[in-house]
Design an enzyme around this catalytic site. Structure first.
Site, PDB file in Angstrom:
ATOM      1  N   LYS A   9       4.726   5.226 -15.111  1.00  0.00           N
ATOM      2  CA  LYS A   9       4.183   6.868 -14.674  1.00  0.00           C
ATOM      3  C   LYS A   9       4.642   7.727 -14.766  1.00  0.00           C
ATOM      4  CE  LYS A   9       3.900   4.940 -10.197  1.00  0.00           C
ATOM      5  NZ  LYS A   9       4.380   3.199 -10.358  1.00  0.00           N
ATOM      6  N   ARG A  83      -1.398   5.636  -3.238  1.00  0.00           N
ATOM      7  CA  ARG A  83      -0.577   3.685  -3.339  1.00  0.00           C
ATOM      8  C   ARG A  83      -1.159   2.675  -2.161  1.00  0.00           C
ATOM      9  NH1 ARG A  83       4.429   5.706  -5.534  1.00  0.00           N
ATOM     10  NH2 ARG A  83       5.580   3.649  -5.679  1.00  0.00           N
ATOM     11  N   ARG A 122      16.852   0.433 -15.297  1.00  0.00           N
ATOM     12  CA  ARG A 122      16.641   1.451 -15.539  1.00  0.00           C
ATOM     13  C   ARG A 122      17.522   1.798 -13.900  1.00  0.00           C
ATOM     14  NH1 ARG A 122      10.715   4.056 -12.944  1.00  0.00           N
ATOM     15  NH2 ARG A 122      11.580   3.186 -10.724  1.00  0.00           N
ATOM     16  N   ARG A 128      18.884   5.870  -9.886  1.00  0.00           N
ATOM     17  CA  ARG A 128      17.769   5.484  -8.946  1.00  0.00           C
ATOM     18  C   ARG A 128      18.241   4.277  -8.605  1.00  0.00           C
ATOM     19  NH1 ARG A 128      11.954   6.067  -9.764  1.00  0.00           N
ATOM     20  NH2 ARG A 128      12.281   4.382  -8.116  1.00  0.00           N
ATOM     21  N   ARG A 139       9.407  -3.825  -3.768  1.00  0.00           N
ATOM     22  CA  ARG A 139       8.548  -2.954  -4.275  1.00  0.00           C
ATOM     23  C   ARG A 139       6.738  -3.406  -4.937  1.00  0.00           C
ATOM     24  NH1 ARG A 139      12.402   0.510  -7.477  1.00  0.00           N
ATOM     25  NH2 ARG A 139      10.735   2.030  -8.052  1.00  0.00           N
TER      26      ARG A 139
END
Ligand code: AMP
Length: 186
Positions: A9, A83, A122, A128, A139
């Protein structure tokens, strides 16, 4: 820009914002900045971000709508919001009250094993801290439960662009732009 964590995204939102010359409004970036600067809001939301939990709808709606209010009519790429159904409904009320309307909702589709692979990668390579195996699981779970149903909400509104997010990054950007042009013509 909608899709599960790890679907690309932010990468795609950045590409689009650059190519369309409009601001990129990323709730994740905005919140991470507040946390890094140690603002009152940042201190309040830090534990939620660390665990991969969502902020309360009222709070994130207030933050995002204030930001969109500043953008005026110049347009924007919205990334990480809405969301939940309640957030989507708040955004719809905002559209009605301002007379502005979303041109399109991009849905980036990527299969779960690939998402887990990307998020783990990532977590190792970027700053992060929420990309750990436990928060990744949480998540993805919240996404499946709360965010994925928005796909039907926007499909029913006729503005959903369903995009294969597993393609190489430049191809995904090109595909989105192509579909956006088509959506604006129709
Ligand atoms: P992101 O970078 O979009 O994955 O967002 C990082 C974190 O910020 C999420 O895991 C949530 O804790 C919080 N967050 C971002 N956007 C929202 C939203 N629309 N509603 C609630 N929490 C959000």
């Amino acid at each position: 820009m909608l899709g599960p964590p790890g679907a690309g995204k932010s990468t795609q939102a950045e590409n689009l914002a650059r190519l369309l010359a409009v601001p990129h409004v990323s709730t994740g970036n905005l919140l991470r900045r507040e946390v890094a600067e140690g603002t009152p809001l940042g201190r309040r939301v830090a534990p939620l971000l660390a665990k991969g939990e969502l902020l309360a709808d009222d709070l994130i709606v207030e933050i995002v709508l204030a930001r969109l209010g500043e953008m005026g009519r110049s347009g924007f790429v919205l990334d990480g919001f809405p969301r939940t159904q309640a957030q989507a409904e708040a955004l719809e009320r905002w559209e009605r009250s301002t007379g502005l309307a979303l041109d399109a909702v991009v849905w980036l589709e990527v299969a779960r094993p690939e998402l887990v692979r990307r998020l783990t990668e990532r977590g190792r390579s970027q700053d992060r801290p929420d990309d750990t195996s436990e928060t990744v699981r949480r998540r993805l779970e919240l996404d499946a439960e709360l965010t994925s149903p928005l796909k039907d909400f926007y499909r029913a509104r006729g503005i959903l662009l369903d995009i294969d997010g597993s393609l190489p990054e430049p191809d995904v950007t090109e595909l989105i732009l192509e579909r956006l042009r088509g959506a604006r013509r129709s």
